[in-house]
Design a protein around this motif. Structure first.
Motif: not given
Length: 78
Positions: A36-47
């Motif tokens: 869940e936290k990795v996915n949040e980080m991926k979203s931050w990196l993408s957007k």
């Protein structure tokens, strides 16, 4: 490209790993933590990214479940 913002976000989310600027003007790195936290980080990196960055595209690869973390914190490599 200041990676301090990436470090701050990673530490806020509680993920570990590293980030590094490449000679091609891109950024590479590794993130580990709860899915869940990795996915949040991926979203931050993408957007979002750091204020001075321009995000043309993101690519995530070699994703897998691990039994233990390889890193104790998140930092910038040079």
């Amino acid at each position: 490209f200041p990676n301090q913002y990436t470090e701050q976000e990673a530490k806020k989310l509680g993920v570990v790993g590293w980030v590094k600027n490449t000679s091609q003007g891109t950024v590479t790195g590794q993130v580990q933590g709860p899915e869940e936290k990795v996915n949040e980080m991926k979203s931050w990196l993408s957007k979002v990214g750091s204020p001075s960055s321009r995000i043309d595209k993101t690519s995530f690869s070699n994703e897998k479940e691990i039994s233990k973390l390889d890193f104790s914190d998140f930092n910038t490599r040079y």
